[in-house]
Design a protein around this motif. Structure first.
Motif, PDB file in Angstrom:
ATOM      1  N   GLN B  85      -4.773  32.735  14.922  1.00 30.66           N
ATOM      2  CA  GLN B  85      -4.593  31.571  14.042  1.00 30.66           C
ATOM      3  C   GLN B  85      -3.222  31.700  13.384  1.00 30.66           C
ATOM      4  O   GLN B  85      -2.820  32.788  12.969  1.00 30.66           O
ATOM      5  CB  GLN B  85      -5.704  31.556  12.979  1.00 30.66           C
ATOM      6  N   ILE B  86      -2.502  30.595  13.285  1.00 26.88           N
ATOM      7  CA  ILE B  86      -1.132  30.683  12.762  1.00 26.88           C
ATOM      8  C   ILE B  86      -1.014  29.965  11.423  1.00 26.88           C
ATOM      9  O   ILE B  86      -1.916  29.259  10.991  1.00 26.88           O
ATOM     10  CB  ILE B  86      -0.117  30.056  13.747  1.00 26.88           C
ATOM     11  N   LEU B  87       0.127  30.183  10.802  1.00 31.19           N
ATOM     12  CA  LEU B  87       0.467  29.432   9.602  1.00 31.19           C
ATOM     13  C   LEU B  87       1.252  28.196  10.006  1.00 31.19           C
ATOM     14  O   LEU B  87       2.083  28.254  10.901  1.00 31.19           O
ATOM     15  CB  LEU B  87       1.344  30.284   8.678  1.00 31.19           C
ATOM     16  N   TYR B  88       1.014  27.089   9.328  1.00 32.23           N
ATOM     17  CA  TYR B  88       1.717  25.865   9.649  1.00 32.23           C
ATOM     18  C   TYR B  88       2.816  25.587   8.652  1.00 32.23           C
ATOM     19  O   TYR B  88       2.897  26.200   7.587  1.00 32.23           O
ATOM     20  CB  TYR B  88       0.727  24.699   9.755  1.00 32.23           C
ATOM     21  N   VAL B 107      12.891  41.322   4.500  1.00 28.22           N
ATOM     22  CA  VAL B 107      11.485  40.948   4.348  1.00 28.22           C
ATOM     23  C   VAL B 107      10.597  41.861   5.175  1.00 28.22           C
ATOM     24  O   VAL B 107      10.964  42.231   6.285  1.00 28.22           O
ATOM     25  CB  VAL B 107      11.270  39.484   4.812  1.00 28.22           C
ATOM     26  N   CYS B 108       9.443  42.222   4.613  1.00 30.97           N
ATOM     27  CA  CYS B 108       8.432  42.945   5.385  1.00 30.97           C
ATOM     28  C   CYS B 108       7.232  42.032   5.559  1.00 30.97           C
ATOM     29  O   CYS B 108       6.794  41.394   4.599  1.00 30.97           O
ATOM     30  CB  CYS B 108       7.994  44.208   4.649  1.00 30.97           C
ATOM     31  N   GLU B 109       6.681  42.015   6.769  1.00 30.12           N
ATOM     32  CA  GLU B 109       5.595  41.089   7.059  1.00 30.12           C
ATOM     33  C   GLU B 109       4.527  41.795   7.873  1.00 30.12           C
ATOM     34  O   GLU B 109       4.819  42.581   8.759  1.00 30.12           O
ATOM     35  CB  GLU B 109       6.164  39.917   7.876  1.00 30.12           C
ATOM     36  N   SER B 110       3.269  41.517   7.539  1.00 30.10           N
ATOM     37  CA  SER B 110       2.189  41.998   8.397  1.00 30.10           C
ATOM     38  C   SER B 110       0.978  41.097   8.203  1.00 30.10           C
ATOM     39  O   SER B 110       0.665  40.762   7.060  1.00 30.10           O
ATOM     40  CB  SER B 110       1.827  43.443   8.031  1.00 30.10           C
ATOM     41  N   GLY B 111       0.283  40.699   9.222  1.00 29.87           N
ATOM     42  CA  GLY B 111       0.517  40.919  10.626  1.00 29.87           C
ATOM     43  C   GLY B 111       1.417  39.841  11.242  1.00 29.87           C
ATOM     44  O   GLY B 111       1.513  38.745  10.726  1.00 29.87           O
ATOM     45  N   THR B 112       2.018  40.241  12.294  1.00 33.92           N
ATOM     46  CA  THR B 112       2.934  39.338  12.979  1.00 33.92           C
ATOM     47  C   THR B 112       2.175  38.187  13.618  1.00 33.92           C
ATOM     48  O   THR B 112       2.621  37.040  13.578  1.00 33.92           O
ATOM     49  CB  THR B 112       3.704  40.094  14.082  1.00 33.92           C
ATOM     50  N   GLY B 113       1.035  38.497  14.214  1.00 32.39           N
ATOM     51  CA  GLY B 113       0.210  37.460  14.818  1.00 32.39           C
ATOM     52  C   GLY B 113       0.940  36.796  15.968  1.00 32.39           C
ATOM     53  O   GLY B 113       1.396  37.452  16.903  1.00 32.39           O
ATOM     54  N   SER B 116       4.554  32.667  14.149  1.00 35.32           N
ATOM     55  CA  SER B 116       4.942  31.373  13.576  1.00 35.32           C
ATOM     56  C   SER B 116       5.759  31.553  12.306  1.00 35.32           C
ATOM     57  O   SER B 116       6.873  31.043  12.183  1.00 35.32           O
ATOM     58  CB  SER B 116       3.667  30.564  13.293  1.00 35.32           C
ATOM     59  N   LEU B 117       5.207  32.311  11.361  1.00 35.84           N
ATOM     60  CA  LEU B 117       5.949  32.547  10.120  1.00 35.84           C
ATOM     61  C   LEU B 117       7.192  33.375  10.377  1.00 35.84           C
ATOM     62  O   LEU B 117       8.245  33.154   9.778  1.00 35.84           O
ATOM     63  CB  LEU B 117       5.051  33.250   9.094  1.00 35.84           C
ATOM     64  N   SER B 118       7.080  34.329  11.305  1.00 37.99           N
ATOM     65  CA  SER B 118       8.216  35.214  11.575  1.00 37.99           C
ATOM     66  C   SER B 118       9.461  34.417  11.938  1.00 37.99           C
ATOM     67  O   SER B 118      10.554  34.683  11.448  1.00 37.99           O
ATOM     68  CB  SER B 118       7.904  36.174  12.722  1.00 37.99           C
TER      69      SER B 118
END
Lengths: 418, 267
Positions: B85-88, B107-113, B116-118
């Motif tokens: 599932q992604i972020l819109y 920026v640090c991000e988790s989870g990449t999935g 979309s956000l990345s």
């Protein structure tokens, strides 16, 4: 470790910086100037003491100054608490201290924290309240009696919230989440060329400049005599950012397109009391800037368009779209829906844009506390509307190349691989 | 072409977005000799795409036509192949603003999935920032890294295949912002703090509304302070008929205070 001396320096407040003062949900943008009196929330303060401290620090207001607030967590939750409020009668007599008593305490120089402590001790019903009610009481008293101010570095988010809270009329009631949508939908990023037409006191312009980081170009189209940019100052951009910013009067667009732009026009305010030499220098400077902006527009290759003003967006949008390359996004903000419906319809008629979307967003704040998480209120309909889309190559005029019309059945194309 | 910089003309090995109609877009890897099937017919890359300007109309073999658009993170979000599932865009926009992202941010991000956000973060922090993204699923991590390469943004991102709750983000004291969108965000809060610069900002995101009203509270009690909490509903009025209001995800914002002893309400 990334935290070395250099970084530290970047996080320290310097004289001349533009900062944002905050208390609770109230924000105010000011510049740190020596010995300058600043009003914040009905109090006079001097900001001299904050120079050299880190951004994000909270200061207490003494009589006309600022001091660092210790990280006191002395809200000793008295273990004594009740279970519910069935026996608590609200007769206004629970607090033994009178208004005068509290004034006396304030005059004695007691800190806000200590005043709150006094109030708690002198409250007859405090120990009968439930733990949550006690928390709420303390929070309320703190809000009233703690004289603190937090100094923040200005960012798009903080300034957007400030304008929306203090002077929404100046920014066409643009809510900060709508501004966030605009910046993303228009794909604002470094090294692009963006056209802006806004009457939001410079907030939209400043936000765009922040998202471009000083790389690329921003051309501000302005109505009337000159661009309004008060908001841009509050961002506190370094000088080099301003080199990427150009302005162009929208009334001269016709001339620009006809190729007859007169960059040697007489200065309209020639009646000012400058010497002839000064006037000449000013005029030349103005002409140079105008020519520079015109050059940026001439290529018709801008990468994005953002419109947010109190004027009807339709004519502005239709006029400025032709300055964009194909396959570039544009966003139009309007406080009301109807002008955007008009724009949408006109764009559908004339073509040249796809993926048209008319949207608005709702925003709801929540209180988040253990076992007490719930929404506070729903903000909807008050944030304005957005029309967004992407440009495409314009249709060639009808009848010029009939062969391009999609034929019902076409011959197979010859293979042209390789 | 790259996802962080525009170009004019379609070239071999670009990723282009084919616009078929409202709410119908698909990504295409442009290659000499390749063909793409659409409901309007075949698009032959060599003749129809390569050398054409982005934004052009392309006529397909059956006679119908489509537009070819330059990729943007927003177009990618609605056309990417979903692995999760992604972020819109609506939420992504708010997140970008609330985390104060701009060129140069780390920026640090988790989870990449599904990334979309990345992609949106990369677009905003280019050309001088960096994204450290952590994904504990090996195939998803590899697929994300592959996409970043194809989209010419891999110099701006580091993908790590590890569990952020156990091993953190792989960097210490370097991030301006941390974003968590994982099943148990409270377990990663400590690592988030370690990854942040002394004055950075953190954002915990949780999917859905009702089931995870509990999540922010639990995460907040982990650090023993109060947060501010946003939720958004996006109403699309483009057809002038009100569509069903879809409540999108809730997000929780906080900022570490000076001494790092806890989080305070953002702002």
């Amino acid at each position: 470790m990334a935290d070395n001396g250099d970084d530290e320096d970047h996080y320290r407040i310097k004289e001349g910086d533009y900062v944002v003062l905050k208390r609770g949900e109230i924000y105010k943008s000011v510049q740190i100037l020596p010995k300058k009196k600043v009003i914040f929330e009905k109090q006079w303060i001097f900001l001299d003491n904050v120079v050299g401290c880190l951004y994000g620090n909270t200061f207490e207001i003494r009589s006309g100054g600022g001091l660092q607030l210790q990280n006191t967590k002395t809200t000793e939750n008295s273990k004594v608490a009740g279970t519910d409020n069935r026996n608590i009668i609200d007769d206004g007599k629970s607090q033994k201290l009178t208004k005068d008593d509290i004034e006396k305490l304030k005059d004695q120089g007691l800190k806000g924290q200590e005043i709150v402590q006094q109030l708690i001790e002198n409250s007859a019903t405090f120990s009968n309240k439930t733990e949550y009610a006690q928390d709420k009481y303390i929070k309320k008293k703190k809000k009233k009696y703690e004289n603190t101010v937090t100094v923040l570095r200005p960012t798009c988010r903080i300034l957007a919230m400030m304008y929306h809270g203090r002077e929404p009329g100046k920014i066409c009631h643009l809510r900060y989440d709508t501004l966030a949508q605009m910046l993303t939908l228009a794909n604002i990023h470094a090294n692009s060329k963006v056209l802006v037409f806004e009457t939001c006191a410079g907030l939209v312009l400043g936000s765009i400049m922040e998202r471009m980081g000083g790389h690329g170009t921003v051309v501000q189209m302005f109505p009337g005599g000159g661009p309004v940019r008060a908001g841009v100052e509050s961002f506190g951009f370094p000088a080099r950012f301003h080199e990427t910013l150009h302005e162009f009067p929208i009334c001269h667009l016709n001339a620009l397109e006809a190729g007859t732009l007169d960059t040697f026009a007489k200065d309209p305010d020639a009646g000012m009391k400058f010497s002839l030499q000064q006037k000449k220098v000013k005029q030349e400077e103005k002409q140079r800037k105008l020519a520079a902006a015109a050059a940026r527009l001439d290529g018709r290759n801008a990468d994005g368009l953002v419109i947010a003003s109190r004027f009807h967006p339709c004519p502005v949008l239709l006029r400025l779209l032709r300055f964009l390359s194909p396959s570039r996004p544009f966003v139009v903000y309007s406080q009301y829906l109807e002008p955007l419906i008009e724009c949408y319809t006109k764009l559908k008629e004339q073509g040249g844009a796809v993926s048209l979307k008319l949207t608005d967003t709702w925003l709801r704040h929540y209180q988040v506390l253990p076992n007490r998480t719930h929404p506070r209120l729903l903000m909807s309909g008050g944030g304005g509307y957005l029309l967004s889309g992407t440009t495409v190559a314009p249709e060639p005029p009808a009848g010029s190349t009939p062969g391009e019309e999609p034929a019902p059945k076409r011959q197979k194309l010859k293979a042209t691989e390789g | 072409m790259s996802f962080v910089e525009y170009s004019e003309v379609i070239q071999d090995s670009d990723v282009a977005i084919i616009y078929l109609g409202h709410n119908s877009v698909m990504p295409v890897k442009v290659q000499h000799g390749a063909q793409t099937q659409t409901r309007y017919g075949v698009i032959r890359h060599s003749s129809d795409l390569i050398g054409q300007r982005y934004g052009s109309k392309v006529t397909c073999s059956k006679g119908g036509w489509v537009y070819v658009l330059h990729p943007t993170p927003e177009l990618w979000t609605v056309s990417l192949p979903h692995r999760t599932q992604i972020l819109y865009t609506t939420d992504i926009a708010t997140i970008t603003m609330m985390l104060d992202l701009k060129p140069g941010s780390v920026v640090c991000e988790s989870g990449t999935g599904s990334g979309s956000l990345s992609h949106a973060i990369l677009r905003t922090i280019a050309p001088t920032g960096h994204l450290h993204t952590v994904e504990f699923h090996q195939q998803r991590a590899e697929k994300a890294a592959e996409e970043f390469r194809e989209h010419r943004v891999s110099h701006l991102v580091t993908v790590r295949n590890q569990d952020v709750c156990k091993d953190g983000f792989g960097v210490m004291g370097a991030a301006d912002a941390v974003f968590l969108d994982i099943p148990s965000p409270w377990e990663a809060v400590g690592h988030a703090k370690a990854a942040l610069k002394k004055h950075g900002k953190e954002h915990v995101h949780t999917e859905g509304v009702i089931p995870t009203v509990l999540k922010p509270t639990r995460t907040s009690t982990t650090v023993n302070t109060s947060w501010r909490f946003f939720s958004k509903a996006h109403r699309n009025a483009s057809s002038l008929l009100p569509k069903i209001v879809s409540l999108s995800c809730c997000a929780l914002f906080g900022m570490w205070n000076q001494s790092g002893s806890g989080l305070v309400t953002g702002g």
